[in-house]
Design a protein around this motif. Sequence first.
Motif, PDB file in Angstrom:
ATOM      1  N   ALA A 182       0.745  -1.088   0.070  1.00 42.26           N
ATOM      2  CA  ALA A 182      -0.027   0.080   0.057  1.00 42.26           C
ATOM      3  C   ALA A 182       0.834   1.260  -0.171  1.00 42.26           C
ATOM      4  CB  ALA A 182      -0.930   0.015   1.312  1.00 42.26           C
ATOM      5  N   ARG A 183       0.335   2.364  -0.390  1.00 45.44           N
ATOM      6  CA  ARG A 183       0.799   3.696  -0.321  1.00 45.44           C
ATOM      7  C   ARG A 183       0.236   4.354   0.903  1.00 45.44           C
ATOM      8  NH1 ARG A 183       0.832   7.753  -5.505  1.00 45.44           N
ATOM      9  NH2 ARG A 183       2.307   6.314  -5.971  1.00 45.44           N
ATOM     10  N   ILE A 184       1.171   4.894   1.906  1.00 49.71           N
ATOM     11  CA  ILE A 184       0.840   5.087   3.207  1.00 49.71           C
ATOM     12  C   ILE A 184       1.543   6.667   3.521  1.00 49.71           C
ATOM     13  CG2 ILE A 184       0.491   4.655   5.533  1.00 49.71           C
ATOM     14  CD1 ILE A 184       0.824   1.714   5.151  1.00 49.71           C
ATOM     15  N   LEU A 185       0.778   7.466   3.585  1.00 45.72           N
ATOM     16  CA  LEU A 185       1.258   8.698   4.344  1.00 45.72           C
ATOM     17  C   LEU A 185       1.101   9.140   5.647  1.00 45.72           C
ATOM     18  CD1 LEU A 185       2.013  11.786   3.463  1.00 45.72           C
ATOM     19  CD2 LEU A 185      -0.465  12.388   3.350  1.00 45.72           C
ATOM     20  N   SER A 186       2.143   9.376   6.356  1.00 49.74           N
ATOM     21  CA  SER A 186       2.282   9.592   7.487  1.00 49.74           C
ATOM     22  C   SER A 186       2.472  11.103   7.996  1.00 49.74           C
ATOM     23  CB  SER A 186       3.708   9.239   8.291  1.00 49.74           C
ATOM     24  OG  SER A 186       3.506   7.676   8.289  1.00 49.74           O
ATOM     25  N   ASP A 214      -3.201   4.991  -0.114  1.00 50.25           N
ATOM     26  CA  ASP A 214      -4.355   4.344   0.216  1.00 50.25           C
ATOM     27  C   ASP A 214      -4.835   4.455   1.527  1.00 50.25           C
ATOM     28  OD1 ASP A 214      -4.101   2.583  -2.280  1.00 50.25           O
ATOM     29  OD2 ASP A 214      -2.142   2.183  -1.742  1.00 50.25           O
ATOM     30  N   TYR A 215      -3.670   4.665   2.269  1.00 48.51           N
ATOM     31  CA  TYR A 215      -4.143   5.183   3.862  1.00 48.51           C
ATOM     32  C   TYR A 215      -3.235   6.305   4.463  1.00 48.51           C
ATOM     33  CZ  TYR A 215      -5.600   0.211   4.542  1.00 48.51           C
ATOM     34  OH  TYR A 215      -6.408  -0.826   4.365  1.00 48.51           O
ATOM     35  N   ILE A 216      -3.910   7.180   5.246  1.00 44.20           N
ATOM     36  CA  ILE A 216      -3.169   8.129   5.956  1.00 44.20           C
ATOM     37  C   ILE A 216      -3.046   7.926   7.386  1.00 44.20           C
ATOM     38  CG2 ILE A 216      -3.185  10.609   6.212  1.00 44.20           C
ATOM     39  CD1 ILE A 216      -4.959  11.062   3.902  1.00 44.20           C
ATOM     40  N   TYR A 217      -1.829   8.010   7.987  1.00 37.96           N
ATOM     41  CA  TYR A 217      -1.882   7.806   9.436  1.00 37.96           C
ATOM     42  C   TYR A 217      -1.315   9.119  10.113  1.00 37.96           C
ATOM     43  CZ  TYR A 217       0.137   5.484  13.737  1.00 37.96           C
ATOM     44  OH  TYR A 217       0.186   5.084  15.187  1.00 37.96           O
ATOM     45  N   ILE A 218      -2.211   9.560  10.749  1.00 38.43           N
ATOM     46  CA  ILE A 218      -2.046  10.909  11.581  1.00 38.43           C
ATOM     47  C   ILE A 218      -1.938  10.734  12.978  1.00 38.43           C
ATOM     48  CG2 ILE A 218      -3.223  13.418  11.938  1.00 38.43           C
ATOM     49  CD1 ILE A 218      -4.847  12.507   9.565  1.00 38.43           C
ATOM     50  N   THR A 219      -0.777  11.268  13.525  1.00 40.53           N
ATOM     51  CA  THR A 219      -0.434  11.419  14.878  1.00 40.53           C
ATOM     52  C   THR A 219      -0.668  12.751  15.429  1.00 40.53           C
ATOM     53  OG1 THR A 219       2.102  11.895  14.513  1.00 40.53           O
ATOM     54  CG2 THR A 219       1.503   9.618  14.767  1.00 40.53           C
ATOM     55  N   THR A 220      -0.220  13.104  16.433  1.00 46.13           N
ATOM     56  CA  THR A 220      -0.672  14.520  16.868  1.00 46.13           C
ATOM     57  C   THR A 220      -0.088  15.723  16.069  1.00 46.13           C
ATOM     58  OG1 THR A 220      -0.357  16.283  18.823  1.00 46.13           O
ATOM     59  CG2 THR A 220       1.445  14.678  18.517  1.00 46.13           C
ATOM     60  N   LYS A 253     -10.562  15.806   3.170  1.00 41.64           N
ATOM     61  CA  LYS A 253      -9.864  15.447   1.628  1.00 41.64           C
ATOM     62  C   LYS A 253      -9.958  14.254   1.603  1.00 41.64           C
ATOM     63  CE  LYS A 253      -8.414  17.079  -2.373  1.00 41.64           C
ATOM     64  NZ  LYS A 253      -9.249  17.534  -3.095  1.00 41.64           N
ATOM     65  N   ALA A 254      -9.436  13.269   2.469  1.00 46.78           N
ATOM     66  CA  ALA A 254      -9.115  11.918   2.485  1.00 46.78           C
ATOM     67  C   ALA A 254     -10.470  11.178   2.137  1.00 46.78           C
ATOM     68  CB  ALA A 254      -8.505  11.464   3.978  1.00 46.78           C
ATOM     69  N   HIS A 255     -11.666  11.668   2.763  1.00 47.04           N
ATOM     70  CA  HIS A 255     -12.881  11.021   2.613  1.00 47.04           C
ATOM     71  C   HIS A 255     -13.476  11.278   1.031  1.00 47.04           C
ATOM     72  CE1 HIS A 255     -16.938   9.857   3.583  1.00 47.04           C
ATOM     73  NE2 HIS A 255     -17.488  10.802   2.970  1.00 47.04           N
ATOM     74  N   GLU A 256     -12.867  12.603   0.548  1.00 46.74           N
ATOM     75  CA  GLU A 256     -13.374  12.871  -0.793  1.00 46.74           C
ATOM     76  C   GLU A 256     -12.643  12.034  -1.792  1.00 46.74           C
ATOM     77  OE1 GLU A 256     -12.067  16.420  -3.704  1.00 46.74           O
ATOM     78  OE2 GLU A 256     -12.683  17.047  -1.805  1.00 46.74           O
ATOM     79  N   GLY A 301       2.252  -0.573  13.393  1.00 48.53           N
ATOM     80  CA  GLY A 301       2.450  -1.956  13.279  1.00 48.53           C
ATOM     81  C   GLY A 301       1.488  -2.557  12.895  1.00 48.53           C
ATOM     82  N   TYR A 302       0.125  -2.120  13.682  1.00 54.42           N
ATOM     83  CA  TYR A 302      -1.099  -2.420  13.036  1.00 54.42           C
ATOM     84  C   TYR A 302      -1.457  -2.387  11.665  1.00 54.42           C
ATOM     85  CZ  TYR A 302      -6.134  -3.162  12.511  1.00 54.42           C
ATOM     86  OH  TYR A 302      -7.367  -3.197  12.213  1.00 54.42           O
ATOM     87  N   LEU A 303      -1.395  -1.001  11.296  1.00 50.87           N
ATOM     88  CA  LEU A 303      -1.715  -0.670   9.943  1.00 50.87           C
ATOM     89  C   LEU A 303      -0.769  -1.231   9.010  1.00 50.87           C
ATOM     90  CD1 LEU A 303      -3.404   1.012   8.082  1.00 50.87           C
ATOM     91  CD2 LEU A 303      -1.815   3.248   8.642  1.00 50.87           C
ATOM     92  N   ALA A 304       0.500  -1.299   9.335  1.00 51.74           N
ATOM     93  CA  ALA A 304       1.390  -1.945   8.299  1.00 51.74           C
ATOM     94  C   ALA A 304       0.699  -3.522   8.139  1.00 51.74           C
ATOM     95  CB  ALA A 304       2.702  -2.040   8.877  1.00 51.74           C
ATOM     96  N   ALA A 305       0.414  -4.118   9.259  1.00 50.11           N
ATOM     97  CA  ALA A 305       0.068  -5.430   8.819  1.00 50.11           C
ATOM     98  C   ALA A 305      -1.487  -5.632   8.295  1.00 50.11           C
ATOM     99  CB  ALA A 305      -0.234  -6.014  10.100  1.00 50.11           C
ATOM    100  N   ILE A 306      -2.264  -4.779   8.547  1.00 51.12           N
ATOM    101  CA  ILE A 306      -3.730  -4.743   7.908  1.00 51.12           C
ATOM    102  C   ILE A 306      -3.778  -4.243   6.470  1.00 51.12           C
ATOM    103  CG2 ILE A 306      -4.659  -2.399   8.382  1.00 51.12           C
ATOM    104  CD1 ILE A 306      -6.407  -5.718   9.213  1.00 51.12           C
ATOM    105  N   ALA A 307      -2.503  -3.345   6.144  1.00 49.79           N
ATOM    106  CA  ALA A 307      -2.522  -2.943   4.850  1.00 49.79           C
ATOM    107  C   ALA A 307      -1.802  -3.797   4.032  1.00 49.79           C
ATOM    108  CB  ALA A 307      -1.642  -1.488   4.618  1.00 49.79           C
ATOM    109  N   SER A 308      -1.198  -4.926   4.565  1.00 51.04           N
ATOM    110  CA  SER A 308      -0.476  -5.929   3.905  1.00 51.04           C
ATOM    111  C   SER A 308      -1.518  -7.305   3.462  1.00 51.04           C
ATOM    112  CB  SER A 308       0.719  -6.483   4.521  1.00 51.04           C
ATOM    113  OG  SER A 308       1.508  -5.537   4.521  1.00 51.04           O
ATOM    114  N   GLY A 309      -2.642  -6.771   4.169  1.00 47.09           N
ATOM    115  CA  GLY A 309      -3.751  -8.101   3.944  1.00 47.09           C
ATOM    116  C   GLY A 309      -4.021  -9.053   5.101  1.00 47.09           C
ATOM    117  N   LYS A 310      -3.285  -8.813   6.041  1.00 42.68           N
ATOM    118  CA  LYS A 310      -3.203  -9.665   7.231  1.00 42.68           C
ATOM    119  C   LYS A 310      -4.725  -9.608   8.063  1.00 42.68           C
ATOM    120  CE  LYS A 310       1.206 -11.177   7.258  1.00 42.68           C
ATOM    121  NZ  LYS A 310       1.489 -10.122   6.177  1.00 42.68           N
TER     122      LYS A 310
END
Length: 320
Positions: free
Chosen positions: A2-6, A146-152, A166-169, A270-279
Amino acid sequence: MARILSLGSALQDIYLIDHDDLEPTAIGEESIFGKILVGSKVDIDKLSYEVGGGGVNSAISFARHGHEAILMANISHDSAGDAILKTLDKEGVDTSYIKYTSAKSTGSSVVLLDSKKGERTILTYRGASTKFDDFDASVLDLIQPDYIYITTLRGDIKTLTKFLEKAHEIGSKVMLNPGVKELERPSEILKLLKYVSILIVNKHEASELVPGTNLEELLYHLKNYSDTVIITDASMGGIATSGEEIYRFGIYEDVKMKDATGAGDAFGSGYLAAIASGKSFRRSLVFASANSTSVVQKIGANKGILCGKEDLHPMPIQKL
């Protein structure tokens, strides 16, 4: 993959490590580093320069898992910024969306670490990571993550809202790990959770958003706001729902902790990395816990991050 933006902070972590002078001293229910006297000169056993921050830690986690990892963060043209870029380049993280500011230096933390017990106190200068109002949500049209991971984002609800909308759009899924500043405005965060696919908080943070005294009560309320909700509770493990399944889980392994810095980032990313890999949901929770356990066994917020190819042993996890 997946393409993941932090989205989040980028800091240089400077560790001052000692085996006796930083030993905690109890005062009532609190602990302090009790052997350092004001005005004294203390010899430290070891000095270590690392990089960290929620944005950096999560991006490294995604890259090691084989995903296309992209980071949006603020740094400056200085030695700390150079160290961050060098590490990210080595890890294969796309840094083309990092922004530079001349108004402030790159954020830095000084970590006072007791090497005997793994206890630490962190003194943080956030610098360039203080504000995020220069982040432009329109870049999502170009990135198409595909995913956006947002911390504080240090309580910048306006910028957070723009990215969520925008992500929803464009159809990108969002995983949100709100910080202290965001949780100071719980009603606004709850309204925004309709745009969040995955919410991760610890038990205390969950209680800032919804009523409840135990994990089950907190999850019962929070699951009405996001599809997937994960609530962690330190050494007690945590609880999580995917909307279809609910799991109560313990810790992956009882290990000697060298440094707790980055443990929360390691679990969430770690959770997102795994779920985005199809786990599966269950397998992703196990990997998240293993990733966090690995990180606390090394000094630095991301040195122990796993790559997803490790053989994981069973851990306490029960379907409710």
